[in-house]
Design a protein around this motif. Structure first.
Motif, PDB file in Angstrom:
ATOM      1  N   ARG A 210      70.584 -96.358-114.640  1.00  0.00           N
ATOM      2  CA  ARG A 210      71.884 -96.045-114.066  1.00  0.00           C
ATOM      3  C   ARG A 210      72.753 -95.297-115.072  1.00  0.00           C
ATOM      4  O   ARG A 210      72.637 -95.475-116.278  1.00  0.00           O
ATOM      5  N   ALA A 211      73.594 -94.420-114.558  1.00  0.00           N
ATOM      6  CA  ALA A 211      74.457 -93.614-115.430  1.00  0.00           C
ATOM      7  C   ALA A 211      75.486 -94.522-116.116  1.00  0.00           C
ATOM      8  O   ALA A 211      75.846 -95.578-115.579  1.00  0.00           O
TER       9      ALA A 211
ATOM     10  N   HIS B 195      76.824 -85.101-102.576  1.00  0.00           N
ATOM     11  CA  HIS B 195      75.434 -84.704-102.811  1.00  0.00           C
ATOM     12  C   HIS B 195      74.499 -85.322-101.783  1.00  0.00           C
ATOM     13  O   HIS B 195      74.295 -86.538-101.759  1.00  0.00           O
ATOM     14  N   ALA B 196      73.945 -84.475-100.929  1.00  0.00           N
ATOM     15  CA  ALA B 196      72.972 -84.945 -99.937  1.00  0.00           C
ATOM     16  C   ALA B 196      71.917 -83.851 -99.743  1.00  0.00           C
ATOM     17  O   ALA B 196      72.127 -82.706-100.145  1.00  0.00           O
ATOM     18  N   HIS B 197      70.790 -84.241 -99.198  1.00  0.00           N
ATOM     19  CA  HIS B 197      69.740 -83.268 -98.837  1.00  0.00           C
ATOM     20  C   HIS B 197      69.322 -83.604 -97.416  1.00  0.00           C
ATOM     21  O   HIS B 197      68.384 -84.380 -97.207  1.00  0.00           O
ATOM     22  N   LEU B 198      70.005 -83.033 -96.452  1.00  0.00           N
ATOM     23  CA  LEU B 198      69.673 -83.367 -95.056  1.00  0.00           C
ATOM     24  C   LEU B 198      68.264 -82.956 -94.679  1.00  0.00           C
ATOM     25  O   LEU B 198      67.646 -83.558 -93.804  1.00  0.00           O
ATOM     26  N   GLU B 199      67.734 -81.926 -95.335  1.00  0.00           N
ATOM     27  CA  GLU B 199      66.397 -81.448 -94.958  1.00  0.00           C
ATOM     28  C   GLU B 199      65.309 -82.489 -95.243  1.00  0.00           C
ATOM     29  O   GLU B 199      64.185 -82.345 -94.795  1.00  0.00           O
ATOM     30  N   MET B 200      65.659 -83.538 -96.001  1.00  0.00           N
ATOM     31  CA  MET B 200      64.668 -84.584 -96.279  1.00  0.00           C
ATOM     32  C   MET B 200      64.882 -85.847 -95.443  1.00  0.00           C
ATOM     33  O   MET B 200      64.330 -86.906 -95.736  1.00  0.00           O
ATOM     34  N   SER B 201      65.701 -85.722 -94.412  1.00  0.00           N
ATOM     35  CA  SER B 201      66.055 -86.905 -93.613  1.00  0.00           C
ATOM     36  C   SER B 201      64.850 -87.555 -92.931  1.00  0.00           C
ATOM     37  O   SER B 201      64.873 -88.750 -92.630  1.00  0.00           O
ATOM     38  N   HIS B 202      63.802 -86.778 -92.690  1.00  0.00           N
ATOM     39  CA  HIS B 202      62.617 -87.337 -92.005  1.00  0.00           C
ATOM     40  C   HIS B 202      61.745 -88.168 -92.955  1.00  0.00           C
ATOM     41  O   HIS B 202      60.745 -88.731 -92.519  1.00  0.00           O
ATOM     42  N   LEU B 203      62.133 -88.249 -94.227  1.00  0.00           N
ATOM     43  CA  LEU B 203      61.281 -88.952 -95.201  1.00  0.00           C
ATOM     44  C   LEU B 203      61.767 -90.365 -95.515  1.00  0.00           C
ATOM     45  O   LEU B 203      61.280 -91.005 -96.453  1.00  0.00           O
TER      46      LEU B 203
ATOM     47  N   CYS C  74      74.855 -90.700-108.198  1.00  0.00           N
ATOM     48  CA  CYS C  74      74.112 -91.114-106.995  1.00  0.00           C
ATOM     49  C   CYS C  74      73.475 -92.470-107.307  1.00  0.00           C
ATOM     50  O   CYS C  74      72.245 -92.568-107.490  1.00  0.00           O
ATOM     51  N   PRO C  75      74.288 -93.515-107.407  1.00  0.00           N
ATOM     52  CA  PRO C  75      73.802 -94.793-107.948  1.00  0.00           C
ATOM     53  C   PRO C  75      72.656 -95.427-107.185  1.00  0.00           C
ATOM     54  O   PRO C  75      71.698 -95.914-107.781  1.00  0.00           O
ATOM     55  N   ARG C  76      72.723 -95.416-105.863  1.00  0.00           N
ATOM     56  CA  ARG C  76      71.655 -96.093-105.115  1.00  0.00           C
ATOM     57  C   ARG C  76      70.365 -95.270-105.129  1.00  0.00           C
ATOM     58  O   ARG C  76      69.268 -95.829-105.124  1.00  0.00           O
ATOM     59  N   SER C  77      70.499 -93.953-105.188  1.00  0.00           N
ATOM     60  CA  SER C  77      69.307 -93.114-105.299  1.00  0.00           C
ATOM     61  C   SER C  77      68.628 -93.363-106.644  1.00  0.00           C
ATOM     62  O   SER C  77      67.402 -93.492-106.722  1.00  0.00           O
ATOM     63  N   ASN C  78      69.424 -93.428-107.708  1.00  0.00           N
ATOM     64  CA  ASN C  78      68.869 -93.693-109.041  1.00  0.00           C
ATOM     65  C   ASN C  78      68.132 -95.024-109.060  1.00  0.00           C
ATOM     66  O   ASN C  78      67.069 -95.151-109.663  1.00  0.00           O
ATOM     67  N   GLU C  79      68.707 -96.005-108.381  1.00  0.00           N
ATOM     68  CA  GLU C  79      68.047 -97.322-108.353  1.00  0.00           C
ATOM     69  C   GLU C  79      66.765 -97.273-107.528  1.00  0.00           C
ATOM     70  O   GLU C  79      65.738 -97.828-107.924  1.00  0.00           O
TER      71      GLU C  79
ATOM     72  N   LEU D 253      84.875 -87.743-111.508  1.00  0.00           N
ATOM     73  CA  LEU D 253      83.668 -88.428-111.017  1.00  0.00           C
ATOM     74  C   LEU D 253      83.699 -88.572-109.505  1.00  0.00           C
ATOM     75  O   LEU D 253      84.742 -88.897-108.925  1.00  0.00           O
ATOM     76  N   CYS D 254      82.564 -88.331-108.892  1.00  0.00           N
ATOM     77  CA  CYS D 254      82.469 -88.547-107.455  1.00  0.00           C
ATOM     78  C   CYS D 254      81.100 -89.137-107.132  1.00  0.00           C
ATOM     79  O   CYS D 254      80.286 -89.342-108.032  1.00  0.00           O
ATOM     80  N   LEU D 255      80.878 -89.436-105.875  1.00  0.00           N
ATOM     81  CA  LEU D 255      79.626 -90.086-105.473  1.00  0.00           C
ATOM     82  C   LEU D 255      78.896 -89.270-104.417  1.00  0.00           C
ATOM     83  O   LEU D 255      79.518 -88.620-103.572  1.00  0.00           O
ATOM     84  N   GLY D 256      77.582 -89.340-104.475  1.00  0.00           N
ATOM     85  CA  GLY D 256      76.746 -88.744-103.437  1.00  0.00           C
ATOM     86  C   GLY D 256      75.692 -89.748-103.040  1.00  0.00           C
ATOM     87  O   GLY D 256      75.307 -90.616-103.837  1.00  0.00           O
ATOM     88  N   THR D 257      75.223 -89.641-101.820  1.00  0.00           N
ATOM     89  CA  THR D 257      74.172 -90.567-101.386  1.00  0.00           C
ATOM     90  C   THR D 257      72.799 -90.070-101.795  1.00  0.00           C
ATOM     91  O   THR D 257      71.842 -90.823-101.806  1.00  0.00           O
ATOM     92  N   ASP D 258      72.682 -88.732-102.118  1.00  0.00           N
ATOM     93  CA  ASP D 258      71.372 -88.099-102.230  1.00  0.00           C
ATOM     94  C   ASP D 258      70.719 -88.189-100.849  1.00  0.00           C
ATOM     95  O   ASP D 258      71.421 -88.386 -99.851  1.00  0.00           O
ATOM     96  N   SER D 259      69.411 -88.075-100.766  1.00  0.00           N
ATOM     97  CA  SER D 259      68.819 -87.975 -99.422  1.00  0.00           C
ATOM     98  C   SER D 259      68.220 -89.296 -98.964  1.00  0.00           C
ATOM     99  O   SER D 259      68.100 -90.251 -99.731  1.00  0.00           O
ATOM    100  N   LEU D 260      67.784 -89.314 -97.725  1.00  0.00           N
ATOM    101  CA  LEU D 260      67.115 -90.503 -97.197  1.00  0.00           C
ATOM    102  C   LEU D 260      65.717 -90.669 -97.789  1.00  0.00           C
ATOM    103  O   LEU D 260      65.056 -91.670 -97.536  1.00  0.00           O
ATOM    104  N   ALA D 261      65.265 -89.697 -98.598  1.00  0.00           N
ATOM    105  CA  ALA D 261      64.002 -89.879 -99.322  1.00  0.00           C
ATOM    106  C   ALA D 261      64.217 -90.768-100.551  1.00  0.00           C
ATOM    107  O   ALA D 261      63.247 -91.171-101.203  1.00  0.00           O
ATOM    108  N   SER D 262      65.482 -91.045-100.894  1.00  0.00           N
ATOM    109  CA  SER D 262      65.741 -91.940-102.032  1.00  0.00           C
ATOM    110  C   SER D 262      66.930 -92.865-101.764  1.00  0.00           C
ATOM    111  O   SER D 262      67.570 -93.352-102.694  1.00  0.00           O
ATOM    112  N   ASN D 263      67.229 -93.081-100.500  1.00  0.00           N
ATOM    113  CA  ASN D 263      68.323 -93.998-100.175  1.00  0.00           C
ATOM    114  C   ASN D 263      68.064 -94.565 -98.786  1.00  0.00           C
ATOM    115  O   ASN D 263      67.387 -93.930 -97.967  1.00  0.00           O
TER     116      ASN D 263
END
Ligand SMILES: [Zn+2]
Length: 411
Positions: A314-315, A92-100, A303-308, A327-337
């Motif tokens: 935390r889940a 799980h990532a959102h590259l379109e938010m990388s500038h945030l 997405c543990p670090r994004s949630n934090e 179960l798997c892991l995602g970083t989510d985007s750089l707007a929340s990591n």
């Protein structure tokens, strides 16, 4: 069957370069069920496929059986004192938010975070920031990413295709507009396009159900943000509140009828949950929700670090794992990591997990289980013959963290 048609057509790199390579490393984690750490590890590859994996001496002995050339033509490459693992999968990532990166509120809850997010030039994606984010993923061993895009799926897929990463380009359906009738246009490179739904509170049940049906008909995974935060729980339970007002002010779901259910129960009642729906976050799930997820065999992406970062809690990782949910892991985007390094995500979980969490079980979250969750297990997730020849190197200090913990349990 492979999810990636490009794997089955045209000449592979082996047609150009017929010389197999035999990698040797101090340790290998194949992630083949039942196999632990393999010491003095050997990995024989030809082009983009693995021919053999296991103890170096055994792989060496197998060369006459599985390689198309003699031993003398195999190129040896000694990687030294490292631990090899399968290539990592960011689910799980959102590259379109990388500038945030560094531009959103942190630790104040979802409403504060989303307000800080929409105050930014949210959809003005920057190709250079996307390229830097992709490079960071590749540098940390990621070989496949499930990327979600709301407005810039074409641009993200173009940058991903140029990078050489394998990818699922999820086009995100959001709002109450026209439901999708067909798959999104397919990207170039090593990618497949698929549908995702944003969330139950932002997207109509009709749009979500249709996007899910189109995905299922094509044999593709579907992704949905689910049970991420308390505002989501309350909006589905009884509606109203500051979050609902904010959505309505932006023209989203103005006439939302609260179903009076938990997010997971509501997703189930809409027929959205099955083995091909990746439920992202699942922070706010109770025992009954976990039962539903397990019954539907729906995989969960944490997405543990994004949630934090956002401050949603935390889940219940341990309960989800106990229930046998994929179960798997995602970083989510750089707007929340702070970065898109999956090893950092594994470390975060290991350091906070209540109870034992073994090395292979933890690494499975970013390899074998992630491949299963996304339906790409035919090609990815383990180091064994026939799989894509893509591997990662586990950071030594992280490996040692697990070793120390195991030692503490044993002694
Ligand atoms: Zn997300």
């Amino acid at each position: 069957m492979s999810l990636f048609p490009t794997l089955m057509t045209g000449p592979g790199p082996e047609a150009i370069r017929p010389c197999p390579i035999l990698f040797r490393a101090a340790r290998g984690l194949t992630l083949v069920p039942g196999q632990g750490i393999v010491h003095d590890f050997g990995l024989l590859i030809l082009g983009q496929r693995i021919l053999a994996a296991g103890p170096h001496a055994e792989v060496l002995a197998r060369i006459p059986m599985c390689a198309p050339v003699g031993l003398g033509q195999v190129e040896p490459r000694d990687l030294g004192e490292v631990t090899l693992a399968p290539g990592l999968i960011n689910a799980h990532a959102h590259l379109e938010m990388s500038h945030l990166k560094g531009r959103t509120a942190s630790g104040q809850g979802f409403l504060a975070w989303i307000k800080s997010l929409v105050a930014q030039p949210l959809y003005q994606a920057e190709p250079a920031a996307m390229d830097a984010a992709i490079a960071q993923m590749q540098a940390s061993g990621t070989v496949l990413v499930a990327d979600i895009a709301t407005r810039n799926a074409g641009l993200a897929a173009e940058r991903l295709a140029a990078s050489g990463l394998w990818f699922l380009s999820f086009h995100e359906a959001i709002g109450q507009g026209k439901p999708p009738a067909a798959l999104p246009p397919q990207p170039g490179g090593r990618g497949r396009a698929a549908w995702a739904g944003h969330a139950l509170y932002s997207t109509s049940g009709q749009v979500l159900a249709r996007a899910k049906a189109v995905s299922n008909a094509a044999g593709l995974p579907f992704s949905l943000h689910l049970a991420e935060h308390d505002d989501e729980v309350s909006i589905l339970d009884h509606g109203g509140g500051p979050f609902a007002e904010m959505l309505a002010a932006r023209g989203i779901m103005k006439h939302f009828d609260a179903p009076g259910k938990s997010p997971v129960a509501h997703a189930d009642s809409l027929g959205l949950l099955d083995g091909k729906t990746l439920c992202v976050h699942c922070v706010k799930v109770g025992d009954e929700d976990i039962n539903i997820l397990a019954r539907c065999k729906a995989p969960v992406c944490l997405c543990p670090r994004s949630n934090e970062h956002i401050g949603v809690g935390r889940a219940p990782w341990e309960k989800l794992m106990e229930a046998g949910i994929t179960l798997c892991l995602g970083t989510d985007s750089l707007a929340s990591n702070q970065d898109l390094d999956l090893w950092a995500e594994v470390r975060f979980v290991k350091e906070r997990f209540q109870g034992p969490l073994g090395l292979t079980r933890a690494v499975a979250l970013v390899t074998r289980e992630a491949a299963r969750a996304l339906g790409v297990g035919t090609d990815f997730g383990t180091l064994e013959p026939g799989k894509i020849a893509a591997f990662s190197v586990m950071p030594e200090d992280l490996f040692n963290l697990f070793e120390r913990a195991d030692h503490a349990v044993a002694s």
